[in-house]
Design an enzyme around this catalytic site. Structure first.
Site: not given
Length: 514
Positions: A36, A63, A138-139, A287, A328, A391
């Protein structure tokens, strides 16, 4: 003063649930899916809602399911707007003009815990005796069930299925017990286990905090001053690209186990963990984060080119052209080309306007080879031996389709090189990966994967090479998705839900020497 627009399109949470149920695993991207993005800004006198909007716009690669902004007008309750959709779909000028205040907290979400529903959009807004707090996270926490049970036992009215709301209520509970914002934050953080980078808005200022391992990133920036005598105005963002877009100067990272407090008196720092152990997610480097973001004192574009060069030295191949899976894989492909001397070319064109869609193609469309995201350049590929760089490979479904498309476009050989090691274990810290039995490298050897995706040869970057090219202490990174060595202990019920295999994986020593 508490607008909380969760669905101006008229779609209900149940509608989104129905749509979500139609998306099968084979329709999902064949990548570890996003974390996020969080953003915060303290800038009295500025249009903080627009600053937050542009910050989120730059972080949207992290996100795309929902977005939200909360602002705190002086001496008034906070304003909040959040909905399902992209940042540009959720906000317009009219909405942003209603979000007034001296500070703002923003979030763009990919659901790693909790379903993809409007009620789970962030920031989470919770009342306390000192006023509301708005939290962007975030997490992922790994002790969510325990924390949820504790809060429910204390009669908190939880309305979402996210761990982020639990952190917000844990802080509110501490505030209501008589603690200050800072005391409450530290108390709540010590109840949380796992990965959390947080931006928390309050009536008095903004808190930025990272877990003791700093698994997910968070950076601090300073906005330009109109006059040298003006006080410094600060911004917090998941990545430096969120600072660049608003003209803020990157100052430094929020350190693992650190909390910063930003008010009209400036910024103060509190290290709430005596001995933090940095473990930045290595996939941020490979990435997730944007290539123009700065980590470890350099752009990630530079690091990704460097691992491409390392990959060429470790796994050379005879080919006529090096191409990338965009976007990527591009920096690593350029690095591979530079080190190998094989010319680099664009062989696949990406439709960059394709987001997540709930409209599924018909079977006849599938059989006709509908290509929504990537289309090969036949005149570039015809009669050529192709070295394809990507990647990562997670399930292998997309890789196989790409290889087939290259062959259909006239490639005589397709050799694949991956700029990371094989993904063998799921993530519990904020990246949405499949359970272990769906990770192709957890069930198949490199040779078996090559046969399944139908390439002439396949090689991965070594674990040691990936970490050495960071030019930092390898111990400062989490690479559990490649090794199974989790820096934060994962409770057994959560672990057993995603670690489903009894296969004996190589030891860390064996991976390092490979």
């Amino acid at each position: 003063m508490l607008p909380n627009s969760l669905s101006q399109t008229g779609a209900s949470a149940a509608d989104f649930d129905d749509l979500e149920s139609q998306v099968t695993s084979c329709d999902r991207p064949d990548k570890p899916e996003e974390a996020c993005g969080v953003f915060g800004v303290y800038a009295p006198g500025e249009d903080v809602a627009k600053l937050a909007y542009f910050g989120l716009y730059a972080l949207q690669h992290r996100g795309q399911e929902s977005a939200g902004i909360a602002t705190f007008p002086k001496d008034h309750p906070p304003c909040l707007h959040k909905e399902m959709g992209l940042v540009s779909q959720v906000f317009n000028e009219t909405i942003l003009n209603t979000l007034v205040g001296e500070l703002a907290v923003g979030h763009t979400r990919y659901s790693t815990t909790g379903t993809s529903r409007a009620v789970n959009a962030q920031p989470a807004l919770v009342p306390t005796r000192l006023g509301h707090l708005a939290l962007a996270h975030n997490g992922n926490l790994v002790n969510t069930p325990i924390l949820r049970e504790e809060l429910l036992r204390n009669h908190h009215n939880l309305v979402t299925s996210t761990d982020s709301e639990l952190i917000a209520f844990a802080i509110a509970e501490a505030v209501d017990s008589g603690k200050t914002w800072l005391e409450a934050g530290i108390h709540a953080f010590n109840r949380c286990q796992g990965a959390f980078s947080l931006v928390i808005g309050t009536p008095d200022g903004i808190i930025g905090a990272r877990d003791p391992n700093g698994i997910r990133p968070l950076v601090i920036g300073a906005l330009p001053k109109a006059n040298s005598s003006d006080p410094t105005r600060y911004a917090l963002a998941s990545e430096t690209c969120g600072l660049d877009i608003i003209g803020a100067e990157y100052l430094r990272d929020v350190e693992p186990g650190e909390m910063v407090w930003i008010t009209n008196e400036g910024m103060t720092s509190y290290h709430w963990v005596p001995q933090p152990q940095p473990k930045l997610c290595i996939f941020e480097m490979i990435y997730f984060a944007r290539p123009d973001s700065v980590m470890q004192n350099e752009s990630l574009y530079t690091y990704r080119m460097r691992i491409g060069r390392r990959l060429a030295l470790e796994s050379p191949a005879d080919a006529d052209l090096v191409i990338a899976v965009p976007d990527s894989g591009i920096p690593a492909a350029i690095g591979f080309s530079q080190a190998s001397g094989i010319p680099y070319a664009e062989g696949l064109i990406k439709n960059r306007y394709v987001g997540r869609t709930f409209i599924q193609p018909t079977q006849s469309m599938r059989e006709a080879g509908i290509r929504m995201k990537l289309n090969p350049l036949r005149d570039v590929l015809q009669g050529k031996r192709i070295l394809l760089v990507d990647d990562s490979i997670v399930r292998g479904t997309t890789s196989r389709k790409i290889v087939k498309a290259l062959r259909d476009a006239g490639a005589t050989e397709v050799h694949m090189r991956i700029s990371s090691p094989p993904v063998t274990h799921p993530c519990f810290y904020g990246i949405d990966t499949d359970s272990q039995d769906h990770l192709i490298a957890a069930t198949k050897s490199v040779e078996e994967i090559a046969a399944q995706i139908e390439v002439d040869s396949l090689s991965y970057l070594s674990w040691a090479g990936m970490l050495e090219e960071t030019r930092d202490d390898p111990a400062n990174f989490c690479s559990a998705c490649f090794t199974g060595q989790y820096p934060v202990p994962v409770p057994e019920p959560l672990k057993s839900a995603k670690l489903l295999l009894e296969k004996n994986f190589p030891s860390l020593e064996a991976i390092a020497s490979a």
